[in-house]
Design an enzyme around this catalytic site. Structure first.
Site, PDB file in Angstrom:
ATOM      1  N   PHE A 126     -23.739   0.596  84.810  1.00 37.98           N
ATOM      2  CA  PHE A 126     -22.551  -0.146  85.233  1.00 37.98           C
ATOM      3  C   PHE A 126     -22.747  -0.604  86.685  1.00 37.98           C
ATOM      4  O   PHE A 126     -23.192   0.179  87.537  1.00 37.98           O
ATOM      5  CB  PHE A 126     -21.305   0.729  85.105  1.00 37.98           C
ATOM      6  N   ASP A 197     -22.385   9.730  85.092  1.00 41.63           N
ATOM      7  CA  ASP A 197     -21.118   9.006  85.114  1.00 41.63           C
ATOM      8  C   ASP A 197     -20.524   9.143  83.704  1.00 41.63           C
ATOM      9  O   ASP A 197     -21.089   8.654  82.721  1.00 41.63           O
ATOM     10  CB  ASP A 197     -21.367   7.531  85.469  1.00 41.63           C
ATOM     11  N   TYR A 222      -8.767   6.185  83.693  1.00 39.47           N
ATOM     12  CA  TYR A 222      -7.922   5.175  83.020  1.00 39.47           C
ATOM     13  C   TYR A 222      -8.460   4.680  81.692  1.00 39.47           C
ATOM     14  O   TYR A 222      -7.890   3.774  81.105  1.00 39.47           O
ATOM     15  CB  TYR A 222      -7.684   3.976  83.953  1.00 39.47           C
ATOM     16  N   LYS A 223      -9.561   5.278  81.222  1.00 39.32           N
ATOM     17  CA  LYS A 223     -10.093   4.822  79.932  1.00 39.32           C
ATOM     18  C   LYS A 223      -9.562   5.747  78.824  1.00 39.32           C
ATOM     19  O   LYS A 223      -8.406   5.676  78.482  1.00 39.32           O
ATOM     20  CB  LYS A 223     -11.618   4.786  79.992  1.00 39.32           C
ATOM     21  N   ARG A 370     -17.139  -6.333  72.329  1.00 37.23           N
ATOM     22  CA  ARG A 370     -17.107  -4.881  72.493  1.00 37.23           C
ATOM     23  C   ARG A 370     -15.784  -4.343  71.942  1.00 37.23           C
ATOM     24  O   ARG A 370     -14.712  -4.837  72.310  1.00 37.23           O
ATOM     25  CB  ARG A 370     -17.231  -4.579  73.991  1.00 37.23           C
TER      26      ARG A 370
HETATM   27  C1  LIG Z   1     -19.488   3.492  83.883  1.00 36.30           C
HETATM   28  C2  LIG Z   1     -18.420   3.070  84.828  1.00 36.30           C
HETATM   29  N1  LIG Z   1     -18.395   3.576  86.080  1.00 36.30           N
HETATM   30  C3  LIG Z   1     -17.432   3.213  86.954  1.00 36.30           C
HETATM   31  C4  LIG Z   1     -16.452   2.306  86.609  1.00 36.30           C
HETATM   32  C5  LIG Z   1     -15.391   1.845  87.550  1.00 36.30           C
HETATM   33  O1  LIG Z   1     -15.288   2.522  88.714  1.00 36.30           O
HETATM   34  P1  LIG Z   1     -13.952   2.418  89.595  1.00 36.30           P
HETATM   35  O2  LIG Z   1     -12.984   3.395  88.998  1.00 36.30           O
HETATM   36  O3  LIG Z   1     -14.373   2.771  90.942  1.00 36.30           O
HETATM   37  O4  LIG Z   1     -13.439   1.028  89.481  1.00 36.30           O
HETATM   38  C6  LIG Z   1     -16.439   1.768  85.318  1.00 36.30           C
HETATM   39  C7  LIG Z   1     -15.387   0.810  84.944  1.00 36.30           C
HETATM   40  O5  LIG Z   1     -15.315   0.268  83.887  1.00 36.30           O
HETATM   41  C8  LIG Z   1     -17.458   2.154  84.415  1.00 36.30           C
HETATM   42  O6  LIG Z   1     -17.489   1.644  83.190  1.00 36.30           O
END
Ligand SMILES: Cc1ncc(COP(=O)(O)O)c(C=O)c1O
Length: 406
Positions: A126, A197, A222-223, A370
């Site tokens: 990402f 992550d 938030y996911k 997706r």
């Molecule tokens: C793998 C991954 N890491 C990090 C983030 C986003 O990070 P942040 O919460 O800092 O916007 C996302 C957002 O979709 C993501 O998919």
């Protein structure tokens, strides 16, 4: 394989052990939501809960609520719930800041713990993970390297010059999932740290950080945790590193005695050291509601339904859409997370039409459709109805007829 009919999916809904969980969410009527891997929907009653905190705790309690309403300990109690979802030891997870900021903290710590060595990651990681690594390296100005390789070659690329291997457990674009234990062991064999992550894993697939022996992790709220737009994120530091990892952000709430207002920083003991500043109580209230809902169903049941739903989705697409869409997500169940992706040259236009008709997934350039599978609120008949709409659209519109094979 015999053809599926809508009645088969209706039957699965009747016997679905997670069917009751759908009532825990406020989803608009007429929408099939396949984007919970980007932004989960609101848990039922969350708006009223936030309103209560705003009116009573903030409005009436005012500053007294930091102690009287438990505001000061709210992030810790959410962190302990998240720890249980990711197989982390008690006292090893902190909640706060964004995933990006948490990546900065932990990568900074990892480079300091393994001086002079590089960060190794995946080209298709990402973007924020890669951007944060680049920015940190530039900021340090000491010639650290960020090496990016293809996912298949990660294990082989770990060498004695690697400080930290930074990977997203489930890839945001393809849904492919790493073998966490195997890659962690490969990193440790070269005395490198591993940073996972878990943004697309937590609440969606079983994760056992302690069992895998992981060193560090971050993830979104938030996911699949349904904590609301921009919800606070979390980070994990393995207990053996808790008091030694030199974190580059040293805010007052990570101080050993924040309310002594000392002139110089002294780290708090344990995971508290990873906190930064004043916690966002309204956002944490929503995250707490989301984490509570996610914690109600056993992750094994969520995984079983997710795998079955993805299998059915693929089967339905092949049955109803022929070879118009090319599957991008790995076919082997153990190699994928909780989303299913297809490539099509007109993916952007197709997704826009789907969203306009109430089937909400997303488009990832250049050609990926997706679909996030969130078993807590997705029914089996939702899958049938979504694929019926996709197939109808492909038949009725002059899209490129066939996904390119590449
Ligand atoms: C793998 C991954 N890491 C990090 C983030 C986003 O990070 P942040 O919460 O800092 O916007 C996302 C957002 O979709 C993501 O998919």
């Amino acid at each position: 394989m015999s053809l599926l009919a809508r009645a088969d999916l209706e039957q699965l809904d009747r016997t679905d052990p997670l069917a009751h969980m759908r009532d825990q969410f406020d989803l608009p009527r007429g929408v099939i939501y396949l984007d919970g891997n980007s932004l989960g929907p609101p848990p039922r009653g969350v708006a009223a809960r936030i309103a209560r905190v705003a009116t009573h705790e903030w409005g009436n309690g005012l500053i007294r609520s930091w102690t009287d309403a438990g505001w000061l300990t709210l992030s810790t109690s959410i962190a302990e719930k998240i720890a249980r979802l990711v197989g982390a030891e008690p006292g090893s997870v902190a909640v706060g800041d964004s995933t990006s900021i948490n990546l900065f903290k932990l990568l900074g710590g990892a480079l300091a713990a393994r001086p002079g060595r590089k960060i190794l990651s995946e080209k298709a990681n990402f973007p924020t993970d890669l951007y944060i690594a680049e920015g940190l390296i530039r900021h340090l100005g000491r010639g650290h390297r960020l090496q990016l390789v293809a996912a298949e070659t990660i294990a082989a690329a770990i060498d004695d010059d690697t400080a930290v291997v930074m990977l997203t457990h489930v890839n945001y674009r393809t849904g492919a999932m790493y073998d966490m234990a195997a890659i962690t062991a490969a990193a440790h064999a070269r005395d490198a740290l591993i940073l996972w992550d878990l943004s697309h894993s937590v609440g969606a697939v079983p994760v056992d950080l302690a069992k895998a022996g992981a060193d560090l992790a971050v993830g979104c709220g938030y996911k699949y945790l349904n904590g609301g737009p921009g919800a606070p994120a979390f980070l994990y530091i393995a207990p053996y590193l808790l008091d030694s990892l030199p974190l580059p952000i040293t805010g007052w709430l990570g101080h050993a005695d924040p309310f002594a207002f000392e002139a110089s920083y002294r780290p708090a003991a344990g995971i508290t050291r990873a906190l930064t500043g004043t916690p966002p109580i309204l956002s944490l209230t929503a995250l707490d509601a989301g984490v509570d809902v996610a914690s109600q169903a056993p992750i094994e049941a969520i995984r079983t339904k997710s795998l079955q739903q993805i299998e059915l989705f693929i089967q339905l697409v092949e049955q109803e859409c022929g070879d118009s869409l090319r599957l991008v997500t790995p076919r082997e169940a153990e190699r994928r997370g909780s989303q299913v992706c297809f490539a099509h040259p007109d993916a952007g236009a197709i997704m826009q039409m789907l969203v306009d008709r109430g089937v909400i997934g997303d488009f990832r350039p250049p050609d990926i459709l997706r679909f996030g599978i969130a078993p807590l609120y997705l029914s089996y008949t939702n899958l049938w109805d979504a694929v019926a709409l996709i197939s109808g659209m492909l038949n009725e519109n002059p899209f490129t007829q066939r996904a390119e094979r590449h």
